[in-house]
Design a protein around this motif. Structure first.
Motif, PDB file in Angstrom:
ATOM      1  N   CYS A  41      24.344  16.105 -39.287  1.00  0.00           N
ATOM      2  CA  CYS A  41      25.733  15.878 -39.701  1.00  0.00           C
ATOM      3  C   CYS A  41      26.086  14.386 -39.724  1.00  0.00           C
ATOM      4  CB  CYS A  41      26.690  16.625 -38.776  1.00  0.00           C
ATOM      5  SG  CYS A  41      26.723  15.993 -37.082  1.00  0.00           S
ATOM      6  N   ASP A  42      25.226  13.543 -39.124  1.00  0.00           N
ATOM      7  CA  ASP A  42      25.422  12.088 -39.061  1.00  0.00           C
ATOM      8  C   ASP A  42      26.593  11.648 -38.189  1.00  0.00           C
ATOM      9  OD1 ASP A  42      23.171  11.575 -40.563  1.00  0.00           O
ATOM     10  OD2 ASP A  42      24.252  11.070 -42.399  1.00  0.00           O
ATOM     11  N   ALA A  54      21.735   1.821 -33.631  1.00  0.00           N
ATOM     12  CA  ALA A  54      20.416   2.342 -33.286  1.00  0.00           C
ATOM     13  C   ALA A  54      20.034   3.625 -34.006  1.00  0.00           C
ATOM     14  CB  ALA A  54      20.363   2.580 -31.773  1.00  0.00           C
ATOM     15  N   ILE A  55      20.932   4.190 -34.795  1.00  0.00           N
ATOM     16  CA  ILE A  55      20.676   5.497 -35.391  1.00  0.00           C
ATOM     17  C   ILE A  55      20.559   5.360 -36.906  1.00  0.00           C
ATOM     18  CG2 ILE A  55      21.498   7.869 -35.598  1.00  0.00           C
ATOM     19  CD1 ILE A  55      22.986   7.441 -32.942  1.00  0.00           C
ATOM     20  N   PHE A  56      19.499   5.982 -37.439  1.00  0.00           N
ATOM     21  CA  PHE A  56      19.193   5.879 -38.862  1.00  0.00           C
ATOM     22  C   PHE A  56      18.784   7.231 -39.410  1.00  0.00           C
ATOM     23  CE2 PHE A  56      18.605   1.678 -37.212  1.00  0.00           C
ATOM     24  CZ  PHE A  56      18.967   0.826 -38.245  1.00  0.00           C
ATOM     25  N   ILE A  64      16.929   7.959 -33.486  1.00  0.00           N
ATOM     26  CA  ILE A  64      17.427   6.847 -32.687  1.00  0.00           C
ATOM     27  C   ILE A  64      16.261   5.895 -32.467  1.00  0.00           C
ATOM     28  CG2 ILE A  64      18.369   6.130 -30.456  1.00  0.00           C
ATOM     29  CD1 ILE A  64      19.770   8.867 -30.302  1.00  0.00           C
ATOM     30  N   ILE A  65      16.484   4.626 -32.765  1.00  0.00           N
ATOM     31  CA  ILE A  65      15.471   3.589 -32.567  1.00  0.00           C
ATOM     32  C   ILE A  65      15.614   3.117 -31.116  1.00  0.00           C
ATOM     33  CG2 ILE A  65      14.611   1.339 -33.332  1.00  0.00           C
ATOM     34  CD1 ILE A  65      14.490   3.737 -35.419  1.00  0.00           C
ATOM     35  N   PRO A  66      14.645   3.432 -30.252  1.00  0.00           N
ATOM     36  CA  PRO A  66      14.799   3.142 -28.822  1.00  0.00           C
ATOM     37  C   PRO A  66      14.989   1.659 -28.513  1.00  0.00           C
ATOM     38  CG  PRO A  66      12.581   3.959 -29.288  1.00  0.00           C
ATOM     39  CD  PRO A  66      13.375   4.091 -30.545  1.00  0.00           C
ATOM     40  N   GLU A  67      14.389   0.788 -29.314  1.00  0.00           N
ATOM     41  CA  GLU A  67      14.517  -0.643 -29.067  1.00  0.00           C
ATOM     42  C   GLU A  67      15.932  -1.157 -29.333  1.00  0.00           C
ATOM     43  OE1 GLU A  67      10.202   0.095 -30.253  1.00  0.00           O
ATOM     44  OE2 GLU A  67      12.161   0.825 -30.888  1.00  0.00           O
ATOM     45  N   HIS A 100      12.003  -0.400 -42.844  1.00  0.00           N
ATOM     46  CA  HIS A 100      13.227   0.212 -43.379  1.00  0.00           C
ATOM     47  C   HIS A 100      14.452  -0.430 -42.733  1.00  0.00           C
ATOM     48  CE1 HIS A 100      16.106   3.209 -44.706  1.00  0.00           C
ATOM     49  NE2 HIS A 100      16.422   3.440 -43.443  1.00  0.00           N
ATOM     50  N   ILE A 101      14.412  -0.617 -41.424  1.00  0.00           N
ATOM     51  CA  ILE A 101      15.540  -1.208 -40.692  1.00  0.00           C
ATOM     52  C   ILE A 101      15.777  -2.645 -41.162  1.00  0.00           C
ATOM     53  CG2 ILE A 101      16.291  -2.021 -38.413  1.00  0.00           C
ATOM     54  CD1 ILE A 101      14.722   0.460 -37.291  1.00  0.00           C
ATOM     55  N   GLU A 102      14.712  -3.416 -41.311  1.00  0.00           N
ATOM     56  CA  GLU A 102      14.849  -4.801 -41.750  1.00  0.00           C
ATOM     57  C   GLU A 102      15.446  -4.873 -43.157  1.00  0.00           C
ATOM     58  OE1 GLU A 102      10.848  -6.084 -41.062  1.00  0.00           O
ATOM     59  OE2 GLU A 102      11.257  -6.568 -38.965  1.00  0.00           O
TER      60      GLU A 102
END
Length: 109
Positions: A41-42, A54-56, A64-67, A100-102
């Motif tokens: 559901c985002d 942190a969430i993608f 969730i990206i733990p870093e 992707h994050i970058e």
């Protein structure tokens, strides 16, 4: 209403993305989403404070990206199905997701 992150906080997030590492001062472990329970559901993505971001979306999953995750409960409070848990045994994020994050960060999204 979502709080706007300071320029300094967003700069710290950019540094964490560049270094691909968690902040030294964070005492809580990051969170993780149990994909088998998630309804995509985002709500968690929208609820994550901008200074962490942190969430993608990753394909059909939300991750969730733990870093980037401080371990705060903001996403947990937003989740309608309670599928977000503490991740004591987190593993580093893979290069494909970092790329992707970058790209997302450079695009201003």
């Amino acid at each position: 209403m979502k709080k706007i992150a300071s320029t300094a906080a967003l700069s710290e997030r950019a540094d964490r993305i560049a270094q691909r590492d968690r902040a030294d001062g964070w005492k809580k472990p990051p969170r993780r989403i149990e994909t088998s329970e998630c309804i995509t559901c985002d709500s968690c993505l929208r609820g994550c404070p901008a200074e962490f971001g942190a969430i993608f979306d990753r394909g059909l999953d939300v991750v969730i990206i733990p870093e980037l995750c401080s371990g705060c409960p903001a996403c947990v409070l937003e989740c309608p199905v309670d599928c977000i848990y503490v991740d004591e045994d987190w593993t580093p994020t893979d290069d494909a997701m970092w790329n992707h994050i970058e790209l997302t960060a450079e695009g201003g999204a």
